[in-house]
Write a protein that holds these residues in place. Structure first.
Motif, mmCIF file in Angstrom:
data_model
loop_
_atom_site.group_PDB
_atom_site.id
_atom_site.type_symbol
_atom_site.label_atom_id
_atom_site.label_comp_id
_atom_site.label_asym_id
_atom_site.label_seq_id
_atom_site.Cartn_x
_atom_site.Cartn_y
_atom_site.Cartn_z
ATOM 1 N N PHE A 226 -131.984 -48.186 24.386
ATOM 2 C CA PHE A 226 -131.319 -47.269 23.469
ATOM 3 C C PHE A 226 -130.683 -46.118 24.251
ATOM 4 O O PHE A 226 -131.386 -45.452 25.028
ATOM 5 C CB PHE A 226 -132.307 -46.663 22.464
ATOM 6 N N PRO A 227 -129.405 -45.836 24.057
ATOM 7 C CA PRO A 227 -128.808 -44.650 24.680
ATOM 8 C C PRO A 227 -129.454 -43.385 24.107
ATOM 9 O O PRO A 227 -129.592 -43.248 22.898
ATOM 10 C CB PRO A 227 -127.324 -44.735 24.298
ATOM 11 N N HIS A 228 -129.865 -42.463 24.984
ATOM 12 C CA HIS A 228 -130.424 -41.189 24.535
ATOM 13 C C HIS A 228 -129.351 -40.116 24.647
ATOM 14 O O HIS A 228 -128.714 -39.962 25.690
ATOM 15 C CB HIS A 228 -131.638 -40.809 25.392
ATOM 16 N N ARG A 229 -129.140 -39.377 23.588
ATOM 17 C CA ARG A 229 -128.068 -38.382 23.547
ATOM 18 C C ARG A 229 -128.654 -36.983 23.440
ATOM 19 O O ARG A 229 -129.692 -36.766 22.811
ATOM 20 C CB ARG A 229 -127.142 -38.637 22.351
ATOM 21 N N ASP A 230 -127.939 -36.017 24.057
ATOM 22 C CA ASP A 230 -128.349 -34.626 23.940
ATOM 23 C C ASP A 230 -127.804 -34.051 22.639
ATOM 24 O O ASP A 230 -127.229 -34.764 21.801
ATOM 25 C CB ASP A 230 -127.878 -33.807 25.153
ATOM 26 N N ASP A 231 -127.973 -32.745 22.448
ATOM 27 C CA ASP A 231 -127.564 -32.120 21.193
ATOM 28 C C ASP A 231 -126.065 -32.180 20.968
ATOM 29 O O ASP A 231 -125.579 -32.076 19.841
ATOM 30 C CB ASP A 231 -128.016 -30.648 21.164
ATOM 31 N N GLN A 232 -125.295 -32.320 22.064
ATOM 32 C CA GLN A 232 -123.838 -32.420 21.926
ATOM 33 C C GLN A 232 -123.373 -33.865 21.771
ATOM 34 O O GLN A 232 -122.177 -34.127 21.696
ATOM 35 C CB GLN A 232 -123.137 -31.797 23.145
ATOM 36 N N GLY A 233 -124.327 -34.797 21.732
ATOM 37 C CA GLY A 233 -123.973 -36.199 21.553
ATOM 38 C C GLY A 233 -123.636 -36.918 22.837
ATOM 39 O O GLY A 233 -123.187 -38.073 22.802
ATOM 40 N N VAL A 234 -123.861 -36.310 23.975
ATOM 41 C CA VAL A 234 -123.557 -36.935 25.266
ATOM 42 C C VAL A 234 -124.756 -37.765 25.706
ATOM 43 O O VAL A 234 -125.901 -37.294 25.659
ATOM 44 C CB VAL A 234 -123.215 -35.867 26.329
ATOM 45 N N VAL A 235 -124.499 -38.990 26.152
ATOM 46 C CA VAL A 235 -125.575 -39.864 26.611
ATOM 47 C C VAL A 235 -126.091 -39.343 27.951
ATOM 48 O O VAL A 235 -125.335 -39.235 28.922
ATOM 49 C CB VAL A 235 -125.091 -41.323 26.751
ATOM 50 N N ASN A 236 -127.386 -39.006 28.017
ATOM 51 C CA ASN A 236 -127.956 -38.491 29.259
ATOM 52 C C ASN A 236 -129.101 -39.343 29.786
ATOM 53 O O ASN A 236 -129.768 -38.966 30.746
ATOM 54 C CB ASN A 236 -128.437 -37.051 29.073
ATOM 55 N N GLY A 237 -129.344 -40.486 29.179
ATOM 56 C CA GLY A 237 -130.390 -41.364 29.669
ATOM 57 C C GLY A 237 -130.560 -42.573 28.774
ATOM 58 O O GLY A 237 -129.794 -42.796 27.826
ATOM 59 N N ILE A 238 -131.597 -43.371 29.085
ATOM 60 C CA ILE A 238 -131.863 -44.603 28.333
ATOM 61 C C ILE A 238 -133.339 -44.654 27.981
ATOM 62 O O ILE A 238 -134.204 -44.392 28.834
ATOM 63 C CB ILE A 238 -131.496 -45.859 29.160
ATOM 64 N N VAL A 239 -133.633 -44.954 26.710
ATOM 65 C CA VAL A 239 -135.002 -45.201 26.268
ATOM 66 C C VAL A 239 -135.232 -46.705 26.279
ATOM 67 O O VAL A 239 -134.445 -47.473 25.702
ATOM 68 C CB VAL A 239 -135.246 -44.631 24.862
ATOM 69 N N ILE A 240 -136.307 -47.105 26.947
ATOM 70 C CA ILE A 240 -136.633 -48.532 27.077
ATOM 71 C C ILE A 240 -137.822 -48.837 26.178
ATOM 72 O O ILE A 240 -138.848 -48.144 26.242
ATOM 73 C CB ILE A 240 -136.977 -48.883 28.543
ATOM 74 N N ASN A 241 -137.682 -49.869 25.346
ATOM 75 C CA ASN A 241 -138.772 -50.304 24.473
ATOM 76 C C ASN A 241 -138.987 -51.789 24.703
ATOM 77 O O ASN A 241 -138.058 -52.594 24.547
ATOM 78 C CB ASN A 241 -138.431 -50.024 23.005
ATOM 79 N N ILE A 242 -140.211 -52.156 25.074
ATOM 80 C CA ILE A 242 -140.527 -53.556 25.396
ATOM 81 C C ILE A 242 -141.669 -53.995 24.499
ATOM 82 O O ILE A 242 -142.717 -53.336 24.431
ATOM 83 C CB ILE A 242 -140.939 -53.714 26.872
ATOM 84 N N ARG A 243 -141.452 -55.085 23.779
ATOM 85 C CA ARG A 243 -142.467 -55.584 22.842
ATOM 86 C C ARG A 243 -142.794 -57.039 23.160
ATOM 87 O O ARG A 243 -141.892 -57.859 23.373
ATOM 88 C CB ARG A 243 -141.948 -55.477 21.416
ATOM 89 N N ASP A 244 -144.085 -57.349 23.164
ATOM 90 C CA ASP A 244 -144.525 -58.724 23.385
ATOM 91 C C ASP A 244 -144.280 -59.518 22.106
ATOM 92 O O ASP A 244 -144.859 -59.226 21.057
ATOM 93 C CB ASP A 244 -146.017 -58.736 23.748
ATOM 94 N N VAL A 245 -143.399 -60.511 22.182
ATOM 95 C CA VAL A 245 -143.035 -61.302 20.996
ATOM 96 C C VAL A 245 -143.371 -62.772 21.196
ATOM 97 O O VAL A 245 -142.754 -63.646 20.598
ATOM 98 C CB VAL A 245 -141.528 -61.127 20.681
ATOM 99 N N THR A 246 -144.358 -63.030 22.023
ATOM 100 C CA THR A 246 -144.700 -64.431 22.310
ATOM 101 C C THR A 246 -145.086 -65.175 21.039
ATOM 102 O O THR A 246 -144.577 -66.269 20.751
ATOM 103 C CB THR A 246 -145.854 -64.487 23.324
ATOM 104 N N LYS A 247 -145.977 -64.567 20.218
ATOM 105 C CA LYS A 247 -146.413 -65.219 18.978
ATOM 106 C C LYS A 247 -145.275 -65.308 17.977
ATOM 107 O O LYS A 247 -145.136 -66.303 17.263
ATOM 108 C CB LYS A 247 -147.588 -64.453 18.375
ATOM 109 N N VAL A 248 -144.428 -64.257 17.931
ATOM 110 C CA VAL A 248 -143.305 -64.259 16.994
ATOM 111 C C VAL A 248 -142.334 -65.381 17.319
ATOM 112 O O VAL A 248 -141.876 -66.114 16.430
ATOM 113 C CB VAL A 248 -142.584 -62.894 17.028
#
Length: 817
Positions: A226-248
């Motif tokens: 996910f692009p992370h944005r500051d208060d002015q809407g500028v992308v200043n980093g990335i949020v990484i989310n990892i989920r185990d979906v083996t059963k799914v």
């Protein structure tokens, strides 16, 4: 100022400026600061300004000054390097975070001590850290692996599951490059390959990767960047989310396999939710039942009910299903085309691990070829497939039996014919299947208000028959008729459409012991025709046997033609009022028939017959010509008549010369221009939409105002009204009549008014009879009103006395034939 205060910009300064940093130099003896332009820009100092330590301290937020001074003093006394954070308000008043490092050094060959360092604007980093701290509890409690990297792909934060999976549990990894902290696996490859899309284009990346678990077996993981944005809407980093979906993923693969079987099986499958609402069917279901998926989704399975099984059958089915989770047996259901067929049906209950019901799944096969119930042929012959009521054949048979029983018991019976008013308009404006659903709904309401022993039948199209036996007082039938009409007064909701219907009822008794079935039905038909001639939405009890109904019609037609020759048809007028200030704003012209035998006949009572006899065009043209001539006279006399309204008939519309006719009348009576208003019923708009649109445009060019009357019976779409040059919507009098007694009619009137207001149209209420109706309409936001509240229709002379401000008002004279 000494120009040496401004240090020349070097390549190092340019690199530092990219990360919003700059070097500085403090002369301890004098307190003067030497720094390049990039440092001055960070602090907001001009290039030609002499700066000392106190100037800088004054820029720092007061609460942070002491710690900055203490750090400088400590570095001076111990020569140890310093690293300190502090806040500085900028010119806009926004607080910015700075981080400065420094160290004491002695200039070579001199005793002057100086301190050197670098200052960096870390505002955005602090905001990220604050945000991460704010959500630390949430992130830490999540089973997903979550991390945050900056634009340089440095790992700034990570939750415990992420660190544990990366092999850094309990270690500090903040600030390290991501590939150093996590290695060169598929996660790192995905992150680095997606940097451009995520950081520069702002895309959200969702991909699956495969990793090795602790047991060295492959595991499926869903990675979201996910692009992370500051208060002015500028992308200043990335949020990484990892989920185990083996059963799914394993479940999805099994579902895909099951779906293939589900779609290809020849047996019908229907799935409902825990409440019994259908959520899915397969193609075999549609092939067997005739219902498409769109027909049944959101409905209950009882739409297949053939009415062959008693309620006890279904009670037993559901009792076993809920108790044992399984039911199997044979059942008779109905296809969409009305055919009854036999199913072998299996129903299973689906529960979750906690035992809660999730779904019911029914699987069935068509067994109709095997056998047919003995009663099926008899049922199809004697019952209407649409409403499941007795049909005409069974109605006549039961009427014959009721007459025989009445003669034997010497009791009265009544035959009623119920005809839905203007049902063809509903079929024309909406689709025919909606009309069919409306007929089913009408049948159900009528069945609710009659006795079980009474026979209600659907005879044809929109006509129903009713047989009531063992009548002891004829007044009972009048009360039953009122009850039948009242049952249909509330709105019907059919596939999202709100529909209102009224009914005309003809009634006849077996007054003569020797009366036969045909004579009794003829009497009811005669009474029904009389109700329709008098405007519909009523009932009439036949008092004698009709003789030659066709001759009666021909006699009436002859009287109408004689009335034309003898000038018995006259245009009468009534005033319309503004509901806000109660002033007269329009005059309505209507043709009336002053017949010697019948008295003053309203247009609702003779226009239908006039249309059947081919006299409608002549009468309509007479009304229009007379009204234009009268309007010209009133305006020439200086009367304040700004609008004269005349109704247009269907024959005038379809003839094709309405616009030229009106143009000729305006040429003959020029003062009528911009004062003439023509009314077209909503039913005409449904039947002749394209033709009426051309006529409206032509009338608009002539300056003639147009009104859509009897609005509400068919519900014209707002999109249609927007395209037509309509000025006013006149609400159907039936809704006004019941306005104060029916919340449903009130809701319809309010909806019409709201729609008109949204389209910037005027609303007019037709048929206002009481102050209570007037006040309620005013509260609802209606603009104008016409009706008996201001008296019966009057002659032109009487109207002139009422609206002429130069003459004293006199009591209006009643119209006499």
């Amino acid at each position: 100022m000494d120009q040496t205060d401004v240090k020349p910009t070097t390549a190092t300064d340019e690199v530092l400026s990219l990360i919003q940093a700059a070097r500085w130099e403090l002369e301890l003896a004098t307190g003067r600061i030497y720094a390049p332009k990039t440092w001055r820009d960070l602090w907001g100092f001009s290039p030609d300004e002499t700066i000392d330590r106190n100037d800088v301290i004054r820029r720092i937020l007061p609460t942070d000054r002491e710690q900055v001074l203490a750090a400088l003093q400590h570095a001076r006394e111990t020569s140890e390097p310093i690293r300190i954070r502090f806040r500085v308000p900028d010119t806009n008043g926004e607080i910015r975070w700075f981080e400065s490092t420094g160290q004491m050094k002695t200039t070579e060959g001199s005793l002057t001590n100086r301190m050197y360092g670098v200052v960096m604007d870390i505002t955005e980093r602090c905001k990220v850290e604050q945000a991460l701290a704010r959500y630390a509890d949430i992130v830490s409690s999540s089973p997903d692996r979550i991390a945050y990297v900056d634009r340089g792909c440095h790992l700034l934060a990570a939750n415990t599951p992420f660190l544990r999976a990366a092999g850094h549990a309990g270690e500090i990894v903040a600030g390290r490059p991501f590939k150093d902290a996590c290695g060169k696996g598929p996660l790192t490859a995905l992150l680095y390959s997606s940097l451009g899309r995520c950081l520069d284009q702002g895309d959200i990346i969702v991909e699956d990767i495969q990793e090795l678990g602790r047991d060295a077996r492959p595991r499926d993981a869903e990675v979201r960047l996910f692009p992370h944005r500051d208060d002015q809407g500028v992308v200043n980093g990335i949020v990484i989310n990892i989920r185990d979906v083996t059963k799914v993923r394993e479940t999805e693969r099994r579902l895909l396999q099951s779906a293939a079987v589900y779609a290809s099986t020849s047996e019908g499958v229907v799935i409902t939710d825990a409440g019994g609402t259908i959520v899915a069917v397969n193609s075999a279901f549609s092939q067997i039942t005739g219902y498409t998926e769109a027909d049944v989704i959101g409905n209950k399975p009882n739409l297949l009910n053939s009415q062959w099984h008693p309620k006890s059958f279904f009670i037993s089915m559901w009792r076993r299903l809920l108790r044992h989770g399984f039911w199997q047996g044979e059942i008779w259901n109905r296809r969409k085309d009305g055919e009854i067929y036999r199913q072998k049906l299996t129903i299973r209950r689906v529960v979750d691990p906690r035992g809660r019901v999730l779904n019911f799944v029914g699987v069935f096969a068509d067994r109709s070829a095997a056998s047919t119930p003995p009663q099926r042929a008899e049922h199809l012959i004697h019952y209407d497939a649409l409403t499941k009521l007795p049909n005409l054949l069974l109605f006549e048979s039961r009427l014959e039996h009721a007459l025989e029983l009445g003669r034997h018991k010497e009791t009265k019976i009544a035959a009623l014919l119920l005809d839905l008013d203007r049902f063809s308009n509903i079929n024309d404006s909406l689709e025919h299947h909606i009309g069919d659903e409306l007929l089913r709904a009408v049948a159900m309401r009528l069945r609710e208000v009659i006795r079980p022993a009474d026979t209600l039948a659907r005879l044809r199209a929109d006509q129903f028959g009713l047989i009531i036996e063992e009548i002891y007082e004829e007044d009972e039938i009048a009360e039953i008729a009122r009850r039948l009409q009242s049952s249909l007064r509330a709105a019907f909701w059919v596939e999202g459409h709100e529909v209102f219907v009224t009914v005309s009822i003809g009634i006849a008794f077996n007054d003569d012991a020797n009366i036969d079935r045909g004579t009794l039905i003829a009497r009811t038909e005669s009474a029904l025709r009389m109700v329709k001639r008098r405007g519909r939405n009523g009932f009439r009890i036949a008092t004698s046997e009709p003789s030659e109904p066709r001759s009666d019609q021909q006699h009436m037609a002859a009287q109408m033609r004689a009335g034309l020759r003898n000038h018995e048809f006259q245009v009468l007028y009534r005033r319309g009022f503004d509901l806000l200030d109660k002033r007269c704003i329009l005059v309505q012209a209507r043709l009336h028939w002053a017949q010697q035998e019948l008295g003053l006949v309203t247009p609702e009572r003779f226009l239908t017959l006039a249309n059947d006899m081919g006299l409608a065009l002549e009468l309509s043209q007479l009304t229009l010509r007379t009204a234009c001539r009268q309007l010209q006279t009133w305006v020439a006399q200086g009367l304040p008549v700004t609008c004269l309204s005349v109704a247009i008939s269907e024959t005038q519309l379809i003839r094709g010369d309405l616009v030229p006719t009106v143009a000729q009348l305006i040429e003959e009576h020029p003062l009528t221009a911009h004062r003439l208003e023509l009314e077209f019923s909503e039913a005409l708009l449904f039947k002749h939409r394209e033709q009426i649109a051309e006529i409206f445009v032509g009338l608009n060019r002539l300056g003639v105002m147009t009104t859509l009357s009897e609005v509400g019976g068919g519900w014209t779409a707002p999109a249609v009204l927007q395209r037509l040059p309509i000025k006013t919507l006149s609400i159907h009098a039936d809704f006004i009549e019941c306005l104060t007694d029916s919340v449903h009619d009130q809701a319809v009137v309010q909806a019409i008014i709201n729609m008109a207001q949204a389209l910037n149209l005027t609303t007019r209420a037709d048929g206002v009879r009481s102050d209570k109706q007037f006040n309620l309409l005013s509260t609802l936001g209606c603009n104008e009103a016409v009706g008996d509240l201001w008296g019966e229709p009057r002659s032109a002379e009487d109207i002139q006395i009422l609206i002429d401000p130069n003459k004293p008002p006199t009591r209006p004279r009643p119209y006499r034939s």
